[in-house]
Motif scaffolding. Sequence first.
Motif, PDB file in Angstrom:
ATOM      1  N   PHE A 100       2.672   1.870   0.150  1.00 35.38           N
ATOM      2  CA  PHE A 100       3.881   2.512  -0.748  1.00 35.38           C
ATOM      3  C   PHE A 100       4.496   1.101  -1.057  1.00 35.38           C
ATOM      4  O   PHE A 100       4.909   0.974  -2.423  1.00 35.38           O
ATOM      5  N   THR A 101       4.585  -0.021  -0.189  1.00 37.32           N
ATOM      6  CA  THR A 101       5.504  -1.316  -0.689  1.00 37.32           C
ATOM      7  C   THR A 101       4.616  -2.064  -1.519  1.00 37.32           C
ATOM      8  O   THR A 101       5.234  -2.276  -2.636  1.00 37.32           O
ATOM      9  N   GLU A 102       3.439  -2.094  -1.425  1.00 36.77           N
ATOM     10  CA  GLU A 102       2.638  -2.825  -2.625  1.00 36.77           C
ATOM     11  C   GLU A 102       2.409  -2.010  -3.798  1.00 36.77           C
ATOM     12  O   GLU A 102       2.451  -2.688  -4.834  1.00 36.77           O
ATOM     13  N   ALA A 103       2.612  -0.726  -3.621  1.00 34.32           N
ATOM     14  CA  ALA A 103       2.531  -0.222  -4.889  1.00 34.32           C
ATOM     15  C   ALA A 103       3.882  -0.248  -5.808  1.00 34.32           C
ATOM     16  O   ALA A 103       3.695  -0.288  -7.020  1.00 34.32           O
ATOM     17  N   ALA A 104       5.000  -0.151  -5.102  1.00 36.80           N
ATOM     18  CA  ALA A 104       6.338  -0.343  -5.612  1.00 36.80           C
ATOM     19  C   ALA A 104       6.203  -1.670  -6.199  1.00 36.80           C
ATOM     20  O   ALA A 104       6.835  -1.778  -7.291  1.00 36.80           O
ATOM     21  N   ARG A 105       5.733  -2.726  -5.644  1.00 33.98           N
ATOM     22  CA  ARG A 105       5.829  -3.994  -6.489  1.00 33.98           C
ATOM     23  C   ARG A 105       5.036  -3.790  -7.577  1.00 33.98           C
ATOM     24  O   ARG A 105       5.203  -4.516  -8.948  1.00 33.98           O
ATOM     25  N   ARG A 106       3.679  -3.340  -7.647  1.00 31.40           N
ATOM     26  CA  ARG A 106       2.926  -3.258  -8.821  1.00 31.40           C
ATOM     27  C   ARG A 106       3.647  -2.603  -9.955  1.00 31.40           C
ATOM     28  O   ARG A 106       3.651  -2.957 -11.001  1.00 31.40           O
ATOM     29  N   LEU A 107       4.446  -1.502  -9.546  1.00 32.59           N
ATOM     30  CA  LEU A 107       4.938  -0.618 -10.550  1.00 32.59           C
ATOM     31  C   LEU A 107       6.494  -1.245 -10.935  1.00 32.59           C
ATOM     32  O   LEU A 107       7.320  -0.439 -11.828  1.00 32.59           O
ATOM     33  N   HIS A 108       6.953  -2.207 -10.307  1.00 27.86           N
ATOM     34  CA  HIS A 108       8.187  -2.809 -10.409  1.00 27.86           C
ATOM     35  C   HIS A 108       9.446  -1.794 -10.243  1.00 27.86           C
ATOM     36  O   HIS A 108      10.263  -1.546 -10.915  1.00 27.86           O
ATOM     37  N   VAL A 109       9.389  -1.025  -9.086  1.00 24.82           N
ATOM     38  CA  VAL A 109      10.127  -0.199  -8.701  1.00 24.82           C
ATOM     39  C   VAL A 109      10.461  -0.398  -7.122  1.00 24.82           C
ATOM     40  O   VAL A 109       9.806  -1.109  -6.523  1.00 24.82           O
ATOM     41  N   VAL A 110      11.531   0.363  -6.582  1.00 24.82           N
ATOM     42  CA  VAL A 110      11.851   0.119  -5.049  1.00 24.82           C
ATOM     43  C   VAL A 110      10.808   1.094  -4.556  1.00 24.82           C
ATOM     44  O   VAL A 110      10.519   1.979  -5.029  1.00 24.82           O
ATOM     45  N   GLN A 111      10.604   0.759  -3.193  1.00 24.27           N
ATOM     46  CA  GLN A 111       9.604   1.649  -2.631  1.00 24.27           C
ATOM     47  C   GLN A 111      10.088   2.875  -2.003  1.00 24.27           C
ATOM     48  O   GLN A 111       9.289   3.882  -2.198  1.00 24.27           O
TER      49      GLN A 111
END
Length: 84
Positions: free
Chosen positions: A18-29
């Motif tokens: 979830f954290t890496e996905a949030a970084r990729r999407l430029h949103v908070v976890q």
Amino acid sequence: MDLWQMEVVVAVADRGGFTEAARRLHVVQSAVSGTVRALEREPGTPLFNRTTPGVSLIRWAEVATLRNRLSRFSWRVWIIRHRM
């Protein structure tokens, strides 16, 4: 499932968390977690196997994600072909 929700599922699956996905999407976890949690409420079953090293899609979610990726690819091909 709308496009944003599908992007979240794909990002989590591709990044394995979830954290890496949030970084990729430029949103908070928490936005990613909330989206996945809402999607899991719809069918009443989890989308991901959650383990210590990360997450992975459960089998039915793998099929749904693949189907959606193919659909998005087909749509992009259609757009490209009709621009010519």
